[in-house]
Enzyme design. Structure first.
Site, PDB file in Angstrom:
ATOM      1  N   GLN A 113       0.816  -0.853   0.253  1.00 26.38           N
ATOM      2  CA  GLN A 113       0.214  -0.330  -0.106  1.00 26.38           C
ATOM      3  C   GLN A 113       0.776   1.260  -0.303  1.00 26.38           C
ATOM      4  O   GLN A 113       0.465   2.365  -0.890  1.00 26.38           O
ATOM      5  CB  GLN A 113      -1.124   0.212   1.730  1.00 26.38           C
ATOM      6  CG  GLN A 113      -0.221   0.350   2.606  1.00 26.38           C
ATOM      7  CD  GLN A 113      -1.312   0.199   3.825  1.00 26.38           C
ATOM      8  OE1 GLN A 113      -2.651  -0.754   3.771  1.00 26.38           O
ATOM      9  NE2 GLN A 113      -1.039   1.378   4.494  1.00 26.38           N
TER      10      GLN A 113
ATOM     11  N   HIS B 151      -1.967  -4.679  -5.383  1.00 22.57           N
ATOM     12  CA  HIS B 151      -1.300  -4.144  -4.149  1.00 22.57           C
ATOM     13  C   HIS B 151      -2.138  -4.556  -2.871  1.00 22.57           C
ATOM     14  O   HIS B 151      -3.564  -4.997  -2.928  1.00 22.57           O
ATOM     15  CB  HIS B 151      -0.898  -2.946  -3.476  1.00 22.57           C
ATOM     16  CG  HIS B 151      -2.089  -1.961  -3.806  1.00 22.57           C
ATOM     17  ND1 HIS B 151      -2.817  -1.784  -2.487  1.00 22.57           N
ATOM     18  CD2 HIS B 151      -2.936  -1.239  -4.571  1.00 22.57           C
ATOM     19  CE1 HIS B 151      -3.798  -0.981  -1.929  1.00 22.57           C
ATOM     20  NE2 HIS B 151      -3.691  -0.587  -3.407  1.00 22.57           N
ATOM     21  N   CYS B 152      -1.931  -5.081  -2.024  1.00 25.30           N
ATOM     22  CA  CYS B 152      -3.017  -5.504  -0.384  1.00 25.30           C
ATOM     23  C   CYS B 152      -1.970  -4.853   0.584  1.00 25.30           C
ATOM     24  O   CYS B 152      -2.124  -3.092   0.251  1.00 25.30           O
ATOM     25  CB  CYS B 152      -2.817  -6.893  -0.255  1.00 25.30           C
ATOM     26  SG  CYS B 152      -0.847  -7.241   0.601  1.00 25.30           S
ATOM     27  N   ASN B 153      -2.162  -4.509   1.639  1.00 23.72           N
ATOM     28  CA  ASN B 153      -1.293  -3.782   2.766  1.00 23.72           C
ATOM     29  C   ASN B 153       0.170  -4.106   2.524  1.00 23.72           C
ATOM     30  O   ASN B 153       0.975  -2.809   2.625  1.00 23.72           O
ATOM     31  CB  ASN B 153      -2.073  -4.400   4.237  1.00 23.72           C
ATOM     32  CG  ASN B 153      -3.686  -4.206   4.775  1.00 23.72           C
ATOM     33  OD1 ASN B 153      -4.497  -4.596   4.037  1.00 23.72           O
ATOM     34  ND2 ASN B 153      -3.464  -2.760   5.303  1.00 23.72           N
TER      35      ASN B 153
END
Length: 208
Positions: A77, A148-150
């Site tokens: 992120q 993306h993720c975290n």
């Protein structure tokens, strides 16, 4: 016996007990906030770092972006929230598979949000189709998509592995190798890995 109204009217903030909160800012500065009534006092926390209990915040940004394909990038992120990084990699589309992470530039990039929990029992495969469709859209439009993720460690890599298997025809092992080469910290949770290993046989079965 006092009525509720009389109790409220006679209430004094000074009767409240003093409350203390330790705060660690993003810069690493440690302070103590002390409340008594409506008054707050802020002082530096004198506790030595080695004597503090709890997590140590990682204040550095992870702007490392892995190039899986010329049109397909993988990151965290932080990369998705850093305009300079997005511009550097010529990103046009952003696939956000985190949970509760805001899309910061809705007027500048094309977004798709697919909220996935990073839990072994999460139904990852039910989201693969919509993720693949969005990545393929970016590809058709001659764009570059950032997934993306975290942290860019579990969910986003798992989605990209699924894409490589579903749309590029790669085996699980080959797709995993490509993703890890692009972003070495990639490590989908065990449940995601198990689901992805069985993904190929499920796809083959659906085509028969």
């Amino acid at each position: 016996m006092q009525s509720l109204t009389e109790e409220i009217q006679s209430f004094s903030r000074m009767r409240l007990r003093k409350q203390c909160t330790r705060v660690t800012s993003l810069s690493g500065r440690r302070i103590i906030e002390t409340w008594r009534g409506s008054t707050i006092t802020v002082v530096e926390d004198p506790t030595p770092p080695e004597k503090m209990v709890g997590y140590v915040p990682d204040t550095s940004w992870d702007l490392q972006v892995g190039t899986v394909m010329p049109y397909l990038l993988l990151g965290s992120q932080d990369a998705a929230h850093d305009f300079g990084t997005l511009k550097k990699f010529k990103v046009s589309h952003i696939l956000n598979v985190a949970f509760g992470v805001e899309n910061l530039f809705p007027d500048l990039f094309i977004y798709e949000t697919v909220s996935i929990l990073d839990r072994p029992d999460a139904d990852l495969l039910s989201h693969i189709q919509v993720c693949c469709d969005f990545i393929q859209q970016a590809r058709r439009e001659k764009g570059v998509v950032l997934v993306h993720c975290n942290a860019g460690v579990s969910r986003a890599p798992a989605v990209v592995i699924g894409y490589l298997m579903y749309c590029d025809g790669q085996s699980f092992d080959a797709a995993l190798s490509v993703v890890k080469s692009a972003r070495p910290v990639s490590s989908p949770n065990p449940g995601f890995l198990e689901k992805l290993r069985s993904f190929k046989s499920r796809m083959n079965g659906s085509k028969e």
